[in-house]
Design an enzyme around this catalytic site. Structure first.
Site, PDB file in Angstrom:
ATOM      1  N   ASP A 218      54.635  50.372 103.411  1.00  0.00           N
ATOM      2  CA  ASP A 218      55.867  49.586 103.484  1.00  0.00           C
ATOM      3  C   ASP A 218      56.870  50.124 102.471  1.00  0.00           C
ATOM      4  O   ASP A 218      56.504  50.623 101.400  1.00  0.00           O
ATOM      5  CB  ASP A 218      55.606  48.095 103.266  1.00  0.00           C
ATOM      6  CG  ASP A 218      54.940  47.778 101.937  1.00  0.00           C
ATOM      7  OD1 ASP A 218      54.276  48.670 101.374  1.00  0.00           O
ATOM      8  OD2 ASP A 218      55.063  46.633 101.469  1.00  0.00           O
TER       9      ASP A 218
ATOM     10  N   HIS B 261      49.447  29.062  89.805  1.00  0.00           N
ATOM     11  CA  HIS B 261      49.822  28.712  88.444  1.00  0.00           C
ATOM     12  C   HIS B 261      51.327  28.496  88.401  1.00  0.00           C
ATOM     13  O   HIS B 261      52.090  29.195  89.087  1.00  0.00           O
ATOM     14  CB  HIS B 261      49.438  29.825  87.462  1.00  0.00           C
ATOM     15  CG  HIS B 261      49.802  29.511  86.033  1.00  0.00           C
ATOM     16  ND1 HIS B 261      49.024  28.712  85.229  1.00  0.00           N
ATOM     17  CD2 HIS B 261      50.877  29.872  85.295  1.00  0.00           C
ATOM     18  CE1 HIS B 261      49.597  28.598  84.040  1.00  0.00           C
ATOM     19  NE2 HIS B 261      50.717  29.297  84.047  1.00  0.00           N
TER      20      HIS B 261
ATOM     21  N   ASP C 239      52.630  40.509  94.088  1.00  0.00           N
ATOM     22  CA  ASP C 239      54.012  40.790  93.705  1.00  0.00           C
ATOM     23  C   ASP C 239      54.615  39.536  93.111  1.00  0.00           C
ATOM     24  O   ASP C 239      54.206  38.407  93.456  1.00  0.00           O
ATOM     25  CB  ASP C 239      54.846  41.247  94.910  1.00  0.00           C
ATOM     26  CG  ASP C 239      55.036  42.760  94.933  1.00  0.00           C
ATOM     27  OD1 ASP C 239      55.455  43.298  93.895  1.00  0.00           O
ATOM     28  OD2 ASP C 239      54.750  43.383  95.966  1.00  0.00           O
TER      29      ASP C 239
ATOM     30  N   LYS D 249      53.109  25.081  80.796  1.00  0.00           N
ATOM     31  CA  LYS D 249      52.705  24.683  82.141  1.00  0.00           C
ATOM     32  C   LYS D 249      53.473  23.437  82.575  1.00  0.00           C
ATOM     33  O   LYS D 249      53.869  22.607  81.747  1.00  0.00           O
ATOM     34  CB  LYS D 249      51.200  24.410  82.192  1.00  0.00           C
ATOM     35  CG  LYS D 249      50.332  25.643  82.001  1.00  0.00           C
ATOM     36  CD  LYS D 249      48.861  25.313  82.027  1.00  0.00           C
ATOM     37  CE  LYS D 249      48.392  24.882  83.399  1.00  0.00           C
ATOM     38  NZ  LYS D 249      46.918  24.766  83.467  1.00  0.00           N
TER      39      LYS D 249
ATOM     40  N   ALA E  90      40.442  21.050  93.166  1.00  0.00           N
ATOM     41  CA  ALA E  90      41.050  21.142  91.834  1.00  0.00           C
ATOM     42  C   ALA E  90      40.078  21.685  90.791  1.00  0.00           C
ATOM     43  O   ALA E  90      39.971  21.174  89.671  1.00  0.00           O
ATOM     44  CB  ALA E  90      41.585  19.774  91.394  1.00  0.00           C
ATOM     45  N   ASP E  91      39.356  22.734  91.146  1.00  0.00           N
ATOM     46  CA  ASP E  91      38.390  23.331  90.220  1.00  0.00           C
ATOM     47  C   ASP E  91      39.071  24.418  89.392  1.00  0.00           C
ATOM     48  O   ASP E  91      40.282  24.625  89.478  1.00  0.00           O
ATOM     49  CB  ASP E  91      37.205  23.890  91.010  1.00  0.00           C
ATOM     50  CG  ASP E  91      35.874  23.680  90.287  1.00  0.00           C
ATOM     51  OD1 ASP E  91      35.846  23.927  89.070  1.00  0.00           O
ATOM     52  OD2 ASP E  91      34.900  23.281  90.942  1.00  0.00           O
ATOM     53  N   ASP E  92      38.282  25.138  88.569  1.00  0.00           N
ATOM     54  CA  ASP E  92      38.854  26.155  87.692  1.00  0.00           C
ATOM     55  C   ASP E  92      39.349  27.376  88.444  1.00  0.00           C
ATOM     56  O   ASP E  92      40.212  28.106  87.965  1.00  0.00           O
ATOM     57  CB  ASP E  92      37.816  26.595  86.646  1.00  0.00           C
ATOM     58  CG  ASP E  92      37.546  25.505  85.629  1.00  0.00           C
ATOM     59  OD1 ASP E  92      38.466  24.706  85.378  1.00  0.00           O
ATOM     60  OD2 ASP E  92      36.431  25.447  85.111  1.00  0.00           O
TER      61      ASP E  92
ATOM     62  N   ASP F 112      52.338  44.391 102.348  1.00  0.00           N
ATOM     63  CA  ASP F 112      51.287  45.307 101.890  1.00  0.00           C
ATOM     64  C   ASP F 112      50.040  45.192 102.761  1.00  0.00           C
ATOM     65  O   ASP F 112      49.373  46.192 103.067  1.00  0.00           O
ATOM     66  CB  ASP F 112      50.922  45.008 100.432  1.00  0.00           C
ATOM     67  CG  ASP F 112      51.992  45.466  99.457  1.00  0.00           C
ATOM     68  OD1 ASP F 112      52.741  46.392  99.805  1.00  0.00           O
ATOM     69  OD2 ASP F 112      52.083  44.891  98.364  1.00  0.00           O
TER      70      ASP F 112
ATOM     71  N   CYS G 166      49.981  27.888  77.329  1.00  0.00           N
ATOM     72  CA  CYS G 166      49.656  26.766  78.208  1.00  0.00           C
ATOM     73  C   CYS G 166      50.586  25.588  77.984  1.00  0.00           C
ATOM     74  O   CYS G 166      50.672  24.692  78.822  1.00  0.00           O
ATOM     75  CB  CYS G 166      48.203  26.333  78.016  1.00  0.00           C
ATOM     76  SG  CYS G 166      47.079  27.155  79.189  1.00  0.00           S
TER      77      CYS G 166
END
Length: 757
Positions: free
Chosen positions: A632, A545, A471, A424, A452-454, A494, A421
């Protein structure tokens, strides 16, 4: 006049944006390739990635040069310089925020800006000029349009009249070059070379203003000998279909018209807030720096040196390259700038269509075949400096483009960076980027970016199946916006293959270690690119993320919805169905070649266009024409993904090797032994492929194992629907969609592919 200093010496420039691939900027790139600058990141924005050299354009049109002889591959040159390249067209400037506005995409932020965007023939608000005349610039559009006109002329037998508006060197050279090209082609087809006539119109009393009388006298003679009419003091005030109307009221008929009048600036320059001269060109001092904004430089036709009244001639753009490169380095680090002193006289060499030219310097003039040979020698020598970038910076061409773009950052960064982390990105950085890109919401999203929650929370409509895929890629191009668009298109493929409609997505981004400003700008480009493609698909970004890493990488986890009875899978092929492939193959080998500096710029541009083409409409066409088994074509190549379908359906397939479409250049790079790093593992599938073709075609066979990024779809279609399916795909823009083979009964214990001629 003292040497200017940077107004704000406390400002640390780090992002240098070169706008335009003109003659000055190619020299800037060459000098940065030979001597990189630590801590300075270069980005080149170019409307066309193969830049024409104006000095060789008449010879190219006349047929003396090949396309490659007269163009500089900016992608390879930028790679050698460690510069990122962005293909696009500038349409404005936000000087307060230091952002360049680009047509059809998000703006690009910069610290230091250099403009070398050239000029275009002025139409001066003349009605009908844009609709009925072909402008000599932009050159790529002129060449493409002229090729169509040339084909029409050669296919006809009637007399054709060509009008060239503009009596300067450009108009005179163009007329002679076009005539030289057409006459032998007409004669070779058994036609009359004299059925195409030319007329040059100029609003001045003489042709070739600014050139010595000896040059004008020679060209009056040459034009008369070639039967090209010249009409002076004829100011064109209006164009209509097949008619030019002059200020005197004279009506001049024409079949095709070319526009080569005096230079005009890009219209957005005057609206940008930059100081300009009376003509709208960027006003610069003797250091080539803007009079109004010290972080902006300009050169070539786009610039007006206020202390020198320079004509719009390529020789000045060429000469401005070295001092511009020095001053951009100096400005970036708040060092004093140097002056550029333009020469009073320069050598002018104007070709006469054939291998003959007229030269002058000052009041002196001369002519002959030897003059053309001398011009040819000068032009080829200049081009040679930029056509072999691998000789400029030993070893850099073997690196990945995105890695080179960040190769100078390490010296400025701490030796150790945290993982987990701790890697980040800063929360404030993320908030600023999200505020600028402003992702759109979706009615089914209960908790998303706004909260902006978990985690994100999505309501799945009743009766729908949730289809999910993910991907994640290392960057294959050095433009983050374009890279994210390609990645998003790949990920959505996909969903389309399974009949689902895109719904929501989570993003994953890795940013190279570097200054926070670079990371913020790159993340903004990534998210803007992804949002552009997701928005076109009707999907919303709901979270993700981001973190630091060794190189730029991006991916998406995508969600789609489908009715149970509309779900398409790999299983479901049937004997005697034909196999339809919607896109050509070859992205793996082409980008492997690009990383080695072995791919032509136009090959890569065609591959990018294919990767940016969504498979959404193709999937609908395939379903409407009876497809039940669809997949594909991506990392495992055509052979790998087709074998997955065959195994699921317990069937075999026959492929017509010659029917498999390839991207331009792919067979050439495969034939040269250039393959993607994943190709060797894909080749292991070759044990299930039997080649029964009469001749060995190594490149065509290798294409089966080439891994694709954002590749097309392959599906089984009933034979009776094949023609209608192809017609519909072609009409929908999948120009190379093809029937590549058929499904047959299983012959052995395991699935197999047989290659036939």
């Amino acid at each position: 006049m003292p040497t200017p200093e940077i107004v704000d010496p406390a400002h640390a420039f780090s992002d240098l944006l070169l706008v335009g691939g003109g003659h000055s900027h190619v020299e800037v790139l060459r000098r940065f390739a030979m001597a990189p600058e630590s801590g300075l990141r270069l980005t080149l924005l170019a409307r066309e990635v193969e830049a024409p050299y104006s000095g060789m354009l008449p010879g190219l049109i006349a047929g003396h040069y090949r396309f490659e002889d007269a163009h500089i591959d900016l992608r390879r040159l930028a790679m050698a310089a460690g510069a990122r390249i962005v293909q696009g067209e500038a349409v404005g400037l936000d000087l307060a925020q230091r952002r360049l506005l680009i047509q059809g995409r998000s703006p690009i932020a910069f610290d230091l800006l250099s403009l070398d965007i050239g000029s275009r023939p002025s139409r001066s608000g003349i009605p009908g000029a844009a609709e009925h005349a072909l402008s000599i610039k932009p050159v790529d559009r002129f060449l493409a349009s002229w090729a169509r006109i040339e084909g029409m002329i050669l296919a006809e037998t009637r007399p054709v009249r060509l009008a060239v508006v503009g009596g300067g060197a450009g108009g005179v050279e163009l007329s002679l070059a076009l005539q030289h090209r057409l006459r032998p082609e007409l004669a070779g087809k058994g036609g009359d070379p004299d059925r195409v006539s030319f007329v040059i119109l100029t609003d001045l009393p003489e042709i070739l203003p600014g050139h010595p009388d000896g040059v004008r006298r020679r060209f009056r003679r040459v034009l008369a000998e070639r039967g090209i009419a010249v009409m002076t003091d004829q100011r064109v005030t209006r164009l209509e279909a097949k008619r030019l109307i002059t200020a005197s009221g004279e009506v001049i008929p024409f079949d095709h018209a070319c526009w080569t009048t005096t230079a005009a600036p890009a219209p957005w320059l005057a609206a940008s807030g930059l100081a300009t001269d009376a003509g709208g060109f960027v006003a610069v001092d003797d250091t080539l720096r803007s009079l109004s904004h010290p972080f902006v430089f300009a050169s070539g036709d786009a610039a007006a040196m206020v202390n020198h009244n320079l004509p719009k001639a390529g020789v000045y753009a060429v000469r401005q390259g070295p001092p511009l490169a020095q001053n951009l380095r100096r400005a970036a680090f708040s060092r004093p700038l140097i002056r550029y002193r333009p020469q009073r006289h320069f050598l002018s060499l104007i070709s006469t269509g054939n291998r003959y030219a007229v030269g002058s310097r000052g009041a002196l003039a001369w002519e002959g075949a030897w003059v053309w040979r001398f011009k040819d020698w000068i032009d080829r020598r200049w081009m040679a400096m930029y056509q072999h970038p691998e000789r400029m910076a030993a070893g850099t061409m073997a690196q990945a483009p995105i890695a080179m773009a960040g190769r100078s950052t390490a010296a400025a960064m701490p030796a150790m960076r945290c993982g987990g982390c701790g890697a980040k990105l800063d929360g404030g950085l993320l908030a600023r980027v999200l505020a600028r890109v402003a992702p759109k919401g979706h009615p089914d999203v209960v908790v998303g970016l706004a909260e902006a929650d978990d985690a994100a929370v999505v309501a799945v409509p009743q009766g729908k199946l949730l289809v999910q895929s993910v991907d994640f890629f290392r960057a294959i191009v050095d433009d983050p916006f374009l890279f994210a668009r390609i990645t998003a298109n790949h990920c959505l493929g996909d969903l389309y293959a399974m009949g689902a409609e895109p719904h929501t997505a989570l993003a994953m981004a890795t940013l190279p270690v570097g200054p926070e400003s670079w990371q913020e700008r790159d993340l903004e480009q990534l998210l803007a690119g992804a949002l552009a493609t997701l928005g076109d698909a009707g999907a919303s970004l709901i979270g993700g993320h981001s973190g630091e890493g060794a190189e730029l990488a991006f991916g998406l986890s995508v969600n789609g919805l489908v009715d149970r009875d509309r779900l398409t899978r790999k299983v479901g092929l049937a004997p005697d169905q034909v196999l339809v492939l919607t896109k050509p193959l070859g992205t793996g080998t082409l980008f492997a070649a690009a990383m080695r500096g072995k791919a032509k710029g136009r090959w890569i541009e065609a591959a990018l266009a294919s990767m940016l083409q969504s498979s959404r409409e193709a999937a609908g066409v395939l379903r409407r024409h009876g497809a039940h088994a669809v997949t594909d074509v991506t990392g495992f190549g055509l052979a790998g993904h087709l074998l997955e379908m065959l195994r699921a359906s317990s069937l075999d397939a026959e492929l017509s090797l010659g029917a498999i479409p390839a991207l331009e250049g792919a067979l050439e790079t495969l034939d040269a032994g250039i393959a993607s790093t994943m190709a060797p593992s894909n080749l292991k599938l070759g044990v299930a492929v039997e080649d029964r073709t009469s001749a060995t075609n190594r490149a065509a066979t290798a294409l089966l194992y080439d891994p694709q990024t954002a590749g097309g779809l392959i599906a089984g279609i009933p034979l009776e629907s094949a023609d209608a399916c192809l017609d519909t795909l072609h009409q929908a823009g999948y120009a190379q969609a093809s029937v590549i083979g058929r499904v047959v009964a299983r012959a052995g214990d395991s699935a197999a592919i047989t290659l036939v001629g």
